[in-house]
Design a protein around this motif. Structure first.
Motif, PDB file in Angstrom:
ATOM      1  N   LEU A 154      -2.270  18.350  -4.923  1.00  0.00           N
ATOM      2  CA  LEU A 154      -1.557  17.659  -5.992  1.00  0.00           C
ATOM      3  C   LEU A 154      -0.095  18.086  -5.948  1.00  0.00           C
ATOM      4  CD1 LEU A 154      -1.898  15.760  -8.434  1.00  0.00           C
ATOM      5  CD2 LEU A 154      -2.230  17.781  -9.843  1.00  0.00           C
ATOM      6  N   ASP A 155       0.787  17.128  -5.717  1.00  0.00           N
ATOM      7  CA  ASP A 155       2.210  17.435  -5.591  1.00  0.00           C
ATOM      8  C   ASP A 155       2.789  17.924  -6.915  1.00  0.00           C
ATOM      9  OD1 ASP A 155       2.175  16.645  -2.958  1.00  0.00           O
ATOM     10  OD2 ASP A 155       2.859  14.601  -3.393  1.00  0.00           O
ATOM     11  N   TRP A 156       3.758  18.808  -6.815  1.00  0.00           N
ATOM     12  CA  TRP A 156       4.516  19.225  -7.989  1.00  0.00           C
ATOM     13  C   TRP A 156       5.514  18.130  -8.342  1.00  0.00           C
ATOM     14  CZ3 TRP A 156       5.896  24.817  -6.054  1.00  0.00           C
ATOM     15  CH2 TRP A 156       4.773  25.644  -6.217  1.00  0.00           C
ATOM     16  N   THR A 157       5.531  17.757  -9.590  1.00  0.00           N
ATOM     17  CA  THR A 157       6.478  16.755 -10.068  1.00  0.00           C
ATOM     18  C   THR A 157       7.008  17.209 -11.427  1.00  0.00           C
ATOM     19  OG1 THR A 157       4.819  15.465 -11.281  1.00  0.00           O
ATOM     20  CG2 THR A 157       5.142  14.918  -8.951  1.00  0.00           C
TER      21      THR A 157
ATOM     22  N   SER B   3      -2.352   6.331 -14.816  1.00  0.00           N
ATOM     23  CA  SER B   3      -2.335   6.934 -13.481  1.00  0.00           C
ATOM     24  C   SER B   3      -1.312   8.054 -13.349  1.00  0.00           C
ATOM     25  CB  SER B   3      -2.086   5.870 -12.400  1.00  0.00           C
ATOM     26  OG  SER B   3      -3.112   4.909 -12.404  1.00  0.00           O
ATOM     27  N   ARG B   4      -1.075   8.781 -14.425  1.00  0.00           N
ATOM     28  CA  ARG B   4      -0.157   9.932 -14.397  1.00  0.00           C
ATOM     29  C   ARG B   4      -0.989  11.188 -14.142  1.00  0.00           C
ATOM     30  NH1 ARG B   4       3.208   9.719 -19.775  1.00  0.00           N
ATOM     31  NH2 ARG B   4       4.310  11.457 -18.750  1.00  0.00           N
ATOM     32  N   PHE B   5      -1.481  11.325 -12.932  1.00  0.00           N
ATOM     33  CA  PHE B   5      -2.455  12.353 -12.615  1.00  0.00           C
ATOM     34  C   PHE B   5      -1.879  13.760 -12.742  1.00  0.00           C
ATOM     35  CE2 PHE B   5      -5.178   9.415  -9.713  1.00  0.00           C
ATOM     36  CZ  PHE B   5      -5.499   8.655 -10.821  1.00  0.00           C
ATOM     37  N   GLY B   6      -0.646  13.959 -12.302  1.00  0.00           N
ATOM     38  CA  GLY B   6      -0.030  15.276 -12.403  1.00  0.00           C
ATOM     39  C   GLY B   6       0.165  15.684 -13.855  1.00  0.00           C
TER      40      GLY B   6
ATOM     41  N   GLY C  78     -10.591  14.808  -5.705  1.00  0.00           N
ATOM     42  CA  GLY C  78     -11.497  15.320  -4.687  1.00  0.00           C
ATOM     43  C   GLY C  78     -12.078  16.683  -4.993  1.00  0.00           C
ATOM     44  N   GLU C  79     -11.852  17.195  -6.195  1.00  0.00           N
ATOM     45  CA  GLU C  79     -12.369  18.516  -6.579  1.00  0.00           C
ATOM     46  C   GLU C  79     -13.753  18.333  -7.212  1.00  0.00           C
ATOM     47  OE1 GLU C  79     -11.122  21.384  -5.946  1.00  0.00           O
ATOM     48  OE2 GLU C  79      -9.014  21.032  -5.445  1.00  0.00           O
ATOM     49  N   THR C  80     -14.737  18.020  -6.374  1.00  0.00           N
ATOM     50  CA  THR C  80     -16.032  17.580  -6.882  1.00  0.00           C
ATOM     51  C   THR C  80     -16.813  18.694  -7.578  1.00  0.00           C
ATOM     52  OG1 THR C  80     -16.977  17.967  -4.685  1.00  0.00           O
ATOM     53  CG2 THR C  80     -16.230  15.746  -5.185  1.00  0.00           C
ATOM     54  N   ASP C  81     -16.749  19.915  -7.057  1.00  0.00           N
ATOM     55  CA  ASP C  81     -17.487  21.012  -7.686  1.00  0.00           C
ATOM     56  C   ASP C  81     -16.966  21.291  -9.093  1.00  0.00           C
ATOM     57  OD1 ASP C  81     -18.929  21.209  -5.388  1.00  0.00           O
ATOM     58  OD2 ASP C  81     -17.876  22.946  -4.598  1.00  0.00           O
ATOM     59  N   LEU C  82     -15.639  21.294  -9.240  1.00  0.00           N
ATOM     60  CA  LEU C  82     -15.062  21.504 -10.558  1.00  0.00           C
ATOM     61  C   LEU C  82     -15.387  20.347 -11.499  1.00  0.00           C
ATOM     62  CD1 LEU C  82     -11.500  22.912  -9.731  1.00  0.00           C
ATOM     63  CD2 LEU C  82     -13.493  24.177 -10.568  1.00  0.00           C
ATOM     64  N   ALA C  83     -15.428  19.131 -10.955  1.00  0.00           N
ATOM     65  CA  ALA C  83     -15.765  17.967 -11.779  1.00  0.00           C
ATOM     66  C   ALA C  83     -17.180  18.103 -12.338  1.00  0.00           C
ATOM     67  CB  ALA C  83     -15.641  16.686 -10.961  1.00  0.00           C
TER      68      ALA C  83
ATOM     69  N   GLU D 211       1.065   0.888  -4.576  1.00  0.00           N
ATOM     70  CA  GLU D 211       1.830   2.136  -4.579  1.00  0.00           C
ATOM     71  C   GLU D 211       3.006   2.058  -5.546  1.00  0.00           C
ATOM     72  OE1 GLU D 211       4.034   5.158  -1.449  1.00  0.00           O
ATOM     73  OE2 GLU D 211       4.307   2.990  -1.298  1.00  0.00           O
ATOM     74  N   GLN D 212       3.626   0.902  -5.618  1.00  0.00           N
ATOM     75  CA  GLN D 212       4.737   0.750  -6.566  1.00  0.00           C
ATOM     76  C   GLN D 212       4.262   0.928  -7.998  1.00  0.00           C
ATOM     77  OE1 GLN D 212       6.916  -2.958  -5.987  1.00  0.00           O
ATOM     78  NE2 GLN D 212       8.613  -1.755  -5.186  1.00  0.00           N
ATOM     79  N   MET D 213       3.065   0.437  -8.288  1.00  0.00           N
ATOM     80  CA  MET D 213       2.528   0.527  -9.651  1.00  0.00           C
ATOM     81  C   MET D 213       2.111   1.954 -10.005  1.00  0.00           C
ATOM     82  SD  MET D 213       0.309  -2.953 -10.296  1.00  0.00           S
ATOM     83  CE  MET D 213      -0.767  -2.817  -8.864  1.00  0.00           C
ATOM     84  N   ALA D 214       1.448   2.640  -9.063  1.00  0.00           N
ATOM     85  CA  ALA D 214       0.900   3.967  -9.378  1.00  0.00           C
ATOM     86  C   ALA D 214       0.845   4.819  -8.112  1.00  0.00           C
ATOM     87  CB  ALA D 214      -0.493   3.841  -9.984  1.00  0.00           C
ATOM     88  N   PRO D 215       1.983   5.405  -7.715  1.00  0.00           N
ATOM     89  CA  PRO D 215       2.028   6.156  -6.460  1.00  0.00           C
ATOM     90  C   PRO D 215       1.048   7.326  -6.409  1.00  0.00           C
ATOM     91  CG  PRO D 215       4.042   6.486  -7.753  1.00  0.00           C
ATOM     92  CD  PRO D 215       3.305   5.360  -8.384  1.00  0.00           C
ATOM     93  N   GLU D 216       0.838   8.024  -7.521  1.00  0.00           N
ATOM     94  CA  GLU D 216      -0.075   9.171  -7.502  1.00  0.00           C
ATOM     95  C   GLU D 216      -1.509   8.730  -7.213  1.00  0.00           C
ATOM     96  OE1 GLU D 216       0.649  12.656 -10.337  1.00  0.00           O
ATOM     97  OE2 GLU D 216       1.568  10.969 -11.380  1.00  0.00           O
ATOM     98  N   GLN D 217      -1.923   7.654  -7.842  1.00  0.00           N
ATOM     99  CA  GLN D 217      -3.292   7.184  -7.639  1.00  0.00           C
ATOM    100  C   GLN D 217      -3.517   6.739  -6.201  1.00  0.00           C
ATOM    101  OE1 GLN D 217      -4.574   4.252 -10.455  1.00  0.00           O
ATOM    102  NE2 GLN D 217      -6.501   3.858  -9.431  1.00  0.00           N
TER     103      GLN D 217
END
Length: 430
Positions: free
Chosen positions: A98-101, A154-157, A204-209, A387-393
């Motif tokens: 997960l990128d720092w933003t 889609s603001r995942f960060g 993709g962090e399935t165990d934590l999910a 990507e323009q709509m939701a780059p993180e997703q």
């Protein structure tokens, strides 16, 4: 001069983990087919042997490994992962960093992991509020709603960075309040855990999910609330999906539906939405398990429920209604290999009234369908629009990474600057 890396997975080394596997250290610049070849060689299998174990020909596997055939159906990817004795995520190149933003800050998944593994949440010692005043139920409800809305944007960060504090405050309220306030706090804690499970699945962090979904169910159990419980069971289904346990996800859908049916005599809009969304999730699981009959049955039940609801809605952040059913008809068709249905129906679905997360997820399915139909130009346009709509997703979905890598590999000359830029933004090109 453009340099296209040779398709030799043995040139790349992995990192040995504590469990002895060669997994997460493999570069993200390999296609799924190249990963299959890498793991196949590590296991000492020939193409003919591996192909035979999944009921395919050696020629088919050779084309997969050399990127001449698209490998985007999760049922097929999972069958290869099973034979190679690796996880589905290993072939999908997950989890992604997960990128720092400015939204996320510098405390992301590790901070959320620490919050989920706080022993006080499962111990008899309680969850002290550190001398601070307990949060009010009204304030907590507003904060939970705000963070769910951010997820649907889609603001995942942003969501990942703020979940640890929200979990801490919701747990403190659930432990420290009493009476009706405590029940409401428990429901809100359950919904916060569900958001954590949903977000971590995306990363993709399935165990934590799985841990988050389990904690959420435990938090809400004392309330006996069927709506929040049903909503959390949907997250359990998503966690099963993400690890390739599709048949278990189908059974979960059936069990959860049976539990909710006793409460459907006078359903609220929220209960209908949760019930219908369970069947949409189950339809995806059935499609990935190569079970078209169950897929159709689940979609039909979801369609009936959407008709009963009457219109698109977003009760309990489900985005459920006729449009979401149509989106899942496209996605399940793609999973079952019915590309014609996906190409014909997908572009006609108007998603503008849905949350961003749903709109972009559908756009990825359209890109996949166009690509499978050898309409690469339209596929690239669809992916770039998404990507323009939701780059993180887009950056955190295996379909976008796989598509971009495949387009790069298939270029006979120098790729366009637009395609190279996309691949670099998706972190699949050095």
């Amino acid at each position: 001069m453009w340099h296209n890396r040779a398709n030799n997975p043995e040139n790349h080394s992995g990192v040995t983990t504590a469990r002895g596997g060669i997994v997460r250290g493999m570069p993200s610049t390999l296609t799924i087919g190249e990963r299959v070849a890498w793991y196949r060689r590590r296991r000492g299998l020939s193409q003919e042997v591996l192909a035979g174990l999944v009921g395919r020909s050696g020629d088919w596997l050779g084309k997969i490994e050399n990127n001449r055939i698209e490998l985007d159906r999760l049922s097929v990817i999972k069958s290869l992962a099973d034979v190679l004795d690796i996880s589905l995520g290993d072939l999908l190149a997950e989890p992604s960093l997960l990128d720092w933003t400015a939204d996320s800050g510098a405390d992301t998944v590790p901070a959320l992991r620490a919050a989920l593994m706080n022993y006080r949440a499962i111990s008899p010692f309680g969850h002290p509020s550190d001398g601070q005043e307990l949060p009010s139920v009204i304030g907590l409800k507003q904060d939970v709603a705000a963070l769910w809305s951010a997820y649907q944007e889609s603001r995942f960060g942003y969501v990942t960075g703020r979940l640890p504090d929200l979990l801490h405050r919701a747990q403190a309220a659930a432990d420290g309040l009493d009476g009706d306030d405590q029940d409401q706090a428990r429901r809100l804690l359950g919904l916060t855990y569900q958001l954590a499970a949903t977000q971590l699945t995306k990363l993709g962090e399935t165990d934590l999910a799985w841990i988050a979904a389990d904690r959420g169910l435990a938090a809400v159990r004392p309330t006996g609330d069927p709506v929040v419980t049903g909503s959390l069971l949907r997250s359990v289904g998503h966690a099963l999906h993400s690890t390739g346990r599709y048949r278990e996800a189908v059974r979960l859908t059936e069990d959860a539906a049976a539990y909710l049916e006793g409460h459907l005599r006078r359903p609220t809009a929220a209960l209908l939405s949760v019930y219908g969304t369970l069947f949409l999730s189950g339809a995806m699981a059935a499609a990935r398990a190569n079970d078209p009959g169950t897929t159709r049955a689940f979609l039909a039940t979801a369609d009936e429920t959407a008709t009963q609801l009457g219109a698109d809605g977003n009760h309990l952040w489900t985005a459920f209604g006729p449009t979401n059913v149509a989106i899942h008809r496209v996605a399940t068709a793609a999973e079952l290999g019915d590309v014609q249905v996906a190409v014909d129906l997908g572009p006609r679905v108007d998603t503008t009234g849905l949350p961003m997360e749903r709109r972009v997820r559908h756009a990825l399915e359209i890109a996949r369908a166009y690509n499978s139909w050898n309409r690469a130009g339209e596929a690239q346009a669809a992916l770039l629009d998404a990507e323009q709509m939701a780059p993180e997703q887009v950056r955190h979905h295996f379909l976008s990474r796989q598509l971009a890598l495949t387009w790069i590999r298939r270029q006979r000359g120098k790729p366009s600057a637009e395609l190279v830029g996309l691949a670099r933004r998706l972190n699949v090109l050095d």
